[in-house]
Design a protein around this motif. Structure first.
Motif, PDB file in Angstrom:
ATOM      1  N   PHE A  60       0.988  -1.107   0.223  1.00  0.00           N
ATOM      2  CA  PHE A  60       0.107  -0.032  -0.015  1.00  0.00           C
ATOM      3  C   PHE A  60       0.880   1.430   0.101  1.00  0.00           C
ATOM      4  N   ASP A  61       0.807   2.184  -0.943  1.00  0.00           N
ATOM      5  CA  ASP A  61       2.014   2.979  -1.306  1.00  0.00           C
ATOM      6  C   ASP A  61       1.408   4.520  -0.951  1.00  0.00           C
ATOM      7  N   ARG A  62       0.350   5.100  -1.536  1.00  0.00           N
ATOM      8  CA  ARG A  62      -0.056   6.439  -1.432  1.00  0.00           C
ATOM      9  C   ARG A  62      -1.530   6.501  -1.214  1.00  0.00           C
ATOM     10  N   ILE A  63      -2.083   7.199  -0.326  1.00  0.00           N
ATOM     11  CA  ILE A  63      -3.341   7.613  -0.358  1.00  0.00           C
ATOM     12  C   ILE A  63      -3.867   8.682  -1.263  1.00  0.00           C
ATOM     13  N   ILE A  64      -4.768   8.472  -2.076  1.00  0.00           N
ATOM     14  CA  ILE A  64      -5.120   9.682  -2.872  1.00  0.00           C
ATOM     15  C   ILE A  64      -6.596  10.553  -2.286  1.00  0.00           C
ATOM     16  N   VAL A  65      -7.480   9.724  -1.736  1.00  0.00           N
ATOM     17  CA  VAL A  65      -8.474  10.286  -1.039  1.00  0.00           C
ATOM     18  C   VAL A  65      -8.659  10.028   0.014  1.00  0.00           C
TER      19      VAL A  65
END
Length: 76
Positions: A53-58
Motif C-alpha cells: 500500500f503506497d499512497r492515499i489519494i482520497v
C-alpha cells in the motif's frame, strides 16, 4: 497500480469512511483496504492485486465516484 472504487450499480458518489491499512503495509489480492459509504450503506474496497500500500489519494471523509482511484499499490 491504482485501487479504485468498484462499480456499485446506480451509485453516483461515495464517501470514503476509513482506511483499513496504512502506507507501507503489504496487502494480498482481494484484501479489504477501505470502507466507502453510499446511500447509507457501507461497502468494502479490496486490493486488486498483492503489493505494498503506497499512497492515499482520497482521505477519510473525501468524496469520490465509482471507477476513480483512491490509492496506489506498488509491486511488493
Amino acid at each position: 497500480m491504482d485501487i479504485v472504487v468498484p462499480d456499485l450499480g446506480e451509485v453516483g458518489e461515495v464517501k470514503l469512511v476509513r482506511w483499513l491499512v496504512a502506507a507501507g503495509e503489504e496487502v494480498e489480492a482481494g484484501e479489504a483496504v477501505a470502507e466507502v459509504e453510499a446511500e447509507k450503506a457501507v461497502f468494502v474496497v479490496e486490493a486488486p492485486v498483492a503489493g505494498v500500500f503506497d499512497r492515499i489519494i482520497v482521505g477519510p471523509g473525501g468524496i469520490t465516484r465509482p471507477g476513480e482511484a483512491i490509492a496506489r499499490l506498488r509491486a511488493g
